[in-house]
Design a protein around this motif. Structure first.
Motif, PDB file in Angstrom:
ATOM      1  N   ASP A  98      -3.694  20.803   5.070  1.00  0.00           N
ATOM      2  CA  ASP A  98      -4.928  20.671   5.838  1.00  0.00           C
ATOM      3  C   ASP A  98      -5.485  19.279   5.644  1.00  0.00           C
ATOM      4  O   ASP A  98      -4.945  18.480   4.872  1.00  0.00           O
ATOM      5  N   ASP A  99      -6.579  18.969   6.370  1.00  0.00           N
ATOM      6  CA  ASP A  99      -7.111  17.606   6.328  1.00  0.00           C
ATOM      7  C   ASP A  99      -7.700  17.249   4.965  1.00  0.00           C
ATOM      8  O   ASP A  99      -7.645  16.091   4.538  1.00  0.00           O
ATOM      9  N   VAL A 100      -8.253  18.234   4.249  1.00  0.00           N
ATOM     10  CA  VAL A 100      -8.786  17.956   2.913  1.00  0.00           C
ATOM     11  C   VAL A 100      -7.652  17.545   1.981  1.00  0.00           C
ATOM     12  O   VAL A 100      -7.757  16.559   1.239  1.00  0.00           O
ATOM     13  N   ALA A 101      -6.554  18.293   2.013  1.00  0.00           N
ATOM     14  CA  ALA A 101      -5.405  17.965   1.171  1.00  0.00           C
ATOM     15  C   ALA A 101      -4.840  16.597   1.531  1.00  0.00           C
ATOM     16  O   ALA A 101      -4.440  15.821   0.641  1.00  0.00           O
ATOM     17  N   ALA A 102      -4.828  16.257   2.816  1.00  0.00           N
ATOM     18  CA  ALA A 102      -4.323  14.952   3.242  1.00  0.00           C
ATOM     19  C   ALA A 102      -5.199  13.828   2.704  1.00  0.00           C
ATOM     20  O   ALA A 102      -4.689  12.800   2.238  1.00  0.00           O
ATOM     21  N   ALA A 103      -6.524  14.006   2.759  1.00  0.00           N
ATOM     22  CA  ALA A 103      -7.447  12.980   2.275  1.00  0.00           C
ATOM     23  C   ALA A 103      -7.315  12.799   0.767  1.00  0.00           C
ATOM     24  O   ALA A 103      -7.299  11.665   0.262  1.00  0.00           O
ATOM     25  N   VAL A 104      -7.236  13.908   0.047  1.00  0.00           N
ATOM     26  CA  VAL A 104      -7.089  13.838  -1.412  1.00  0.00           C
ATOM     27  C   VAL A 104      -5.785  13.138  -1.787  1.00  0.00           C
ATOM     28  O   VAL A 104      -5.755  12.269  -2.668  1.00  0.00           O
ATOM     29  N   ALA A 105      -4.699  13.501  -1.117  1.00  0.00           N
ATOM     30  CA  ALA A 105      -3.400  12.910  -1.427  1.00  0.00           C
ATOM     31  C   ALA A 105      -3.374  11.418  -1.117  1.00  0.00           C
ATOM     32  O   ALA A 105      -2.805  10.627  -1.887  1.00  0.00           O
ATOM     33  N   LEU A 106      -3.984  11.011   0.002  1.00  0.00           N
ATOM     34  CA  LEU A 106      -4.005   9.589   0.349  1.00  0.00           C
ATOM     35  C   LEU A 106      -4.805   8.796  -0.674  1.00  0.00           C
ATOM     36  O   LEU A 106      -4.377   7.717  -1.116  1.00  0.00           O
ATOM     37  N   THR A 107      -5.966   9.311  -1.069  1.00  0.00           N
ATOM     38  CA  THR A 107      -6.773   8.615  -2.073  1.00  0.00           C
ATOM     39  C   THR A 107      -6.033   8.525  -3.399  1.00  0.00           C
ATOM     40  O   THR A 107      -6.006   7.469  -4.049  1.00  0.00           O
ATOM     41  N   ASP A 108      -5.417   9.628  -3.813  1.00  0.00           N
ATOM     42  CA  ASP A 108      -4.671   9.618  -5.066  1.00  0.00           C
ATOM     43  C   ASP A 108      -3.517   8.622  -5.016  1.00  0.00           C
ATOM     44  O   ASP A 108      -3.268   7.885  -5.982  1.00  0.00           O
ATOM     45  N   ALA A 109      -2.803   8.591  -3.890  1.00  0.00           N
ATOM     46  CA  ALA A 109      -1.690   7.659  -3.749  1.00  0.00           C
ATOM     47  C   ALA A 109      -2.183   6.215  -3.791  1.00  0.00           C
ATOM     48  O   ALA A 109      -1.563   5.351  -4.420  1.00  0.00           O
ATOM     49  N   LEU A 110      -3.300   5.968  -3.148  1.00  0.00           N
ATOM     50  CA  LEU A 110      -3.865   4.624  -3.142  1.00  0.00           C
ATOM     51  C   LEU A 110      -4.262   4.189  -4.547  1.00  0.00           C
ATOM     52  O   LEU A 110      -3.980   3.069  -4.982  1.00  0.00           O
ATOM     53  N   VAL A 111      -4.918   5.080  -5.276  1.00  0.00           N
ATOM     54  CA  VAL A 111      -5.379   4.747  -6.629  1.00  0.00           C
ATOM     55  C   VAL A 111      -4.195   4.494  -7.555  1.00  0.00           C
ATOM     56  O   VAL A 111      -4.207   3.566  -8.365  1.00  0.00           O
ATOM     57  N   THR A 112      -3.141   5.293  -7.432  1.00  0.00           N
ATOM     58  CA  THR A 112      -2.000   5.147  -8.333  1.00  0.00           C
ATOM     59  C   THR A 112      -1.067   4.009  -7.928  1.00  0.00           C
ATOM     60  O   THR A 112      -0.370   3.456  -8.780  1.00  0.00           O
ATOM     61  N   GLN A 113      -1.055   3.653  -6.639  1.00  0.00           N
ATOM     62  CA  GLN A 113      -0.129   2.626  -6.161  1.00  0.00           C
ATOM     63  C   GLN A 113      -0.798   1.286  -5.908  1.00  0.00           C
ATOM     64  O   GLN A 113      -0.137   0.353  -5.463  1.00  0.00           O
ATOM     65  N   SER A 114      -2.098   1.180  -6.184  1.00  0.00           N
ATOM     66  CA  SER A 114      -2.833  -0.021  -5.773  1.00  0.00           C
ATOM     67  C   SER A 114      -2.235  -1.288  -6.358  1.00  0.00           C
ATOM     68  O   SER A 114      -2.283  -2.347  -5.737  1.00  0.00           O
ATOM     69  N   GLY A 115      -1.666  -1.212  -7.549  1.00  0.00           N
ATOM     70  CA  GLY A 115      -1.074  -2.403  -8.146  1.00  0.00           C
ATOM     71  C   GLY A 115       0.282  -2.739  -7.568  1.00  0.00           C
ATOM     72  O   GLY A 115       0.819  -3.819  -7.826  1.00  0.00           O
ATOM     73  N   LYS A 116       0.854  -1.812  -6.798  1.00  0.00           N
ATOM     74  CA  LYS A 116       2.180  -2.019  -6.229  1.00  0.00           C
ATOM     75  C   LYS A 116       2.114  -2.482  -4.777  1.00  0.00           C
ATOM     76  O   LYS A 116       3.015  -3.168  -4.297  1.00  0.00           O
ATOM     77  N   LEU A 117       1.073  -2.075  -4.074  1.00  0.00           N
ATOM     78  CA  LEU A 117       0.963  -2.448  -2.668  1.00  0.00           C
ATOM     79  C   LEU A 117       0.735  -3.952  -2.522  1.00  0.00           C
ATOM     80  O   LEU A 117       0.107  -4.575  -3.383  1.00  0.00           O
ATOM     81  N   PRO A 118       1.223  -4.548  -1.439  1.00  0.00           N
ATOM     82  CA  PRO A 118       0.909  -5.963  -1.192  1.00  0.00           C
ATOM     83  C   PRO A 118      -0.603  -6.158  -1.124  1.00  0.00           C
ATOM     84  O   PRO A 118      -1.312  -5.364  -0.491  1.00  0.00           O
ATOM     85  N   ASP A 119      -1.113  -7.187  -1.777  1.00  0.00           N
ATOM     86  CA  ASP A 119      -2.557  -7.419  -1.832  1.00  0.00           C
ATOM     87  C   ASP A 119      -3.181  -7.436  -0.442  1.00  0.00           C
ATOM     88  O   ASP A 119      -4.270  -6.882  -0.226  1.00  0.00           O
ATOM     89  N   GLU A 120      -2.504  -8.071   0.497  1.00  0.00           N
ATOM     90  CA  GLU A 120      -3.088  -8.217   1.832  1.00  0.00           C
ATOM     91  C   GLU A 120      -3.076  -6.915   2.625  1.00  0.00           C
ATOM     92  O   GLU A 120      -3.739  -6.812   3.664  1.00  0.00           O
ATOM     93  N   SER A 121      -2.343  -5.900   2.137  1.00  0.00           N
ATOM     94  CA  SER A 121      -2.288  -4.609   2.823  1.00  0.00           C
ATOM     95  C   SER A 121      -3.277  -3.609   2.253  1.00  0.00           C
ATOM     96  O   SER A 121      -3.519  -2.562   2.875  1.00  0.00           O
ATOM     97  N   VAL A 122      -3.848  -3.911   1.087  1.00  0.00           N
ATOM     98  CA  VAL A 122      -4.736  -2.957   0.426  1.00  0.00           C
ATOM     99  C   VAL A 122      -5.955  -2.615   1.282  1.00  0.00           C
ATOM    100  O   VAL A 122      -6.311  -1.438   1.407  1.00  0.00           O
ATOM    101  N   PRO A 123      -6.656  -3.593   1.891  1.00  0.00           N
ATOM    102  CA  PRO A 123      -7.830  -3.235   2.703  1.00  0.00           C
ATOM    103  C   PRO A 123      -7.502  -2.238   3.821  1.00  0.00           C
ATOM    104  O   PRO A 123      -8.322  -1.369   4.133  1.00  0.00           O
ATOM    105  N   LEU A 124      -6.324  -2.344   4.413  1.00  0.00           N
ATOM    106  CA  LEU A 124      -5.935  -1.410   5.476  1.00  0.00           C
ATOM    107  C   LEU A 124      -5.838   0.010   4.928  1.00  0.00           C
ATOM    108  O   LEU A 124      -6.373   0.956   5.519  1.00  0.00           O
ATOM    109  N   VAL A 125      -5.175   0.174   3.797  1.00  0.00           N
ATOM    110  CA  VAL A 125      -4.979   1.514   3.245  1.00  0.00           C
ATOM    111  C   VAL A 125      -6.302   2.073   2.741  1.00  0.00           C
ATOM    112  O   VAL A 125      -6.577   3.274   2.886  1.00  0.00           O
ATOM    113  N   VAL A 126      -7.150   1.236   2.159  1.00  0.00           N
ATOM    114  CA  VAL A 126      -8.476   1.689   1.724  1.00  0.00           C
ATOM    115  C   VAL A 126      -9.276   2.182   2.929  1.00  0.00           C
ATOM    116  O   VAL A 126      -9.922   3.234   2.877  1.00  0.00           O
TER     117      VAL A 126
END
Length: 281
Positions: A98-126
């Motif tokens: 559901d949409d709640v699970a999707a939002a939680v998973a995206l936020t969790d992925a962003l928080v855990t992967q933030s150091g791995k994502l290209p710096d210039e791509s972080v604002p898009l994912v946030v």
């Protein structure tokens, strides 16, 4: 001693299987693996969700695949190098229930992967995480469950950031008081709906940073306050939209600075809550 052309040809033929790939496939740019994972997850979510949530995740997938291509670069025809070509689609990813699970998973992925994502791509994912969280019907903005850490966040730099944000919340509350003096019934109902939502964000911030400053007696208003109902309505729209922009910037900044995971998660929810409130209250 002469080198045999025939022998050279045989040697090159024998070596061909080892060098069948184009050099660009070996040495050229390749898709960012973390962005590709997020893009495929977005595609998978789009296939399992319904309505606006499905459309939003499909849009996110297009953004992420386009970002992969942008980072790789394109030729004069707008095509990426062969080493960076990817098959769009969900791959092996499993869509959210559901949409709640999707939002939680995206936020969790962003928080855990933030150091791995290209710096210039972080604002898009946030921005995607904020928009997806803000779009949720449940929990609604009037009973939003903020992920406040169990212990206060002990970071002086973040405390200063939080102090600036809470002052902006106070300033908007003050602006609502000014607008209320000229509000018609419709605007007054909106103001009455907005006030407790500001209180909710302020309370959440105080839970995370107990020493934040109190509200001052008054705040400066750029351009002066409203003087009639029409100006009051436009004034409220403007101060709420400006505050949303400030929260979204704070969320993006949290991932470009050395901020703890607790703040990154909380500020995404605060930004999403402000956006949800401004759009629905």
């Amino acid at each position: 001693m002469k080198f045999s052309r025939t022998l050279a040809a045989v040697a090159l033929t024998a070596a061909a299987p080892l060098t069948a790939c184009s050099p660009i496939d070996v040495f050229g740019p390749h898709p960012d693996g973390d962005l590709l994972t997020l893009a495929r997850q977005a595609e998978a979510d789009a296939g399992t969700l319904d309505g606006d949530a499905a459309g939003m995740r499909e849009f996110h997938a297009r953004q992420l695949f386009d970002e992969i291509t942008r980072l790789c670069g394109t030729d004069s025809a707008g095509l990426p190098p062969s080493s960076c070509e990817v098959e769009r689609g969900p791959g092996d990813a499993t869509g959210a229930k559901d949409d709640v699970a999707a939002a939680v998973a995206l936020t969790d992925a962003l928080v855990t992967q933030s150091g791995k994502l290209p710096d210039e791509s972080v604002p898009l994912v946030v921005a995607q995480a904020v928009d997806l969280t803000a779009s949720l019907d449940a929990p609604g903005s009037d009973d939003w469950d903020f992920p406040v850490p169990e212990e206060p966040i002990a970071d002086e730099s973040l405390a200063e950031t939080a102090a600036g944000l809470i002052k902006e919340e106070y300033a908007v509350q003050f602006g609502l008081d000014l607008a209320s003096a000229y509000a018609d019934d419709e605007l007054q109902a909106r103001i009455d709906n907005l006030r407790p939502l500001h209180d909710m964000r302020i309370d959440a911030m105080r839970d995370a940073f107990p020493d934040l400053p109190p509200r001052a007696p008054g705040y400066e208003v750029d351009g002066g306050g409203p003087t009639n109902p029409g100006e009051a309505a436009a004034f409220v729209d403007n101060i709420e939209a400006t505050l949303v922009d400030r929260w979204r910037t704070a969320a993006s900044d949290a991932f470009t600075e050395d901020a703890p995971a607790e703040w990154r998660t909380l500020v995404i929810h605060l930004a999403a809550h402000a956006q949800h409130a401004a759009n629905t209250a």
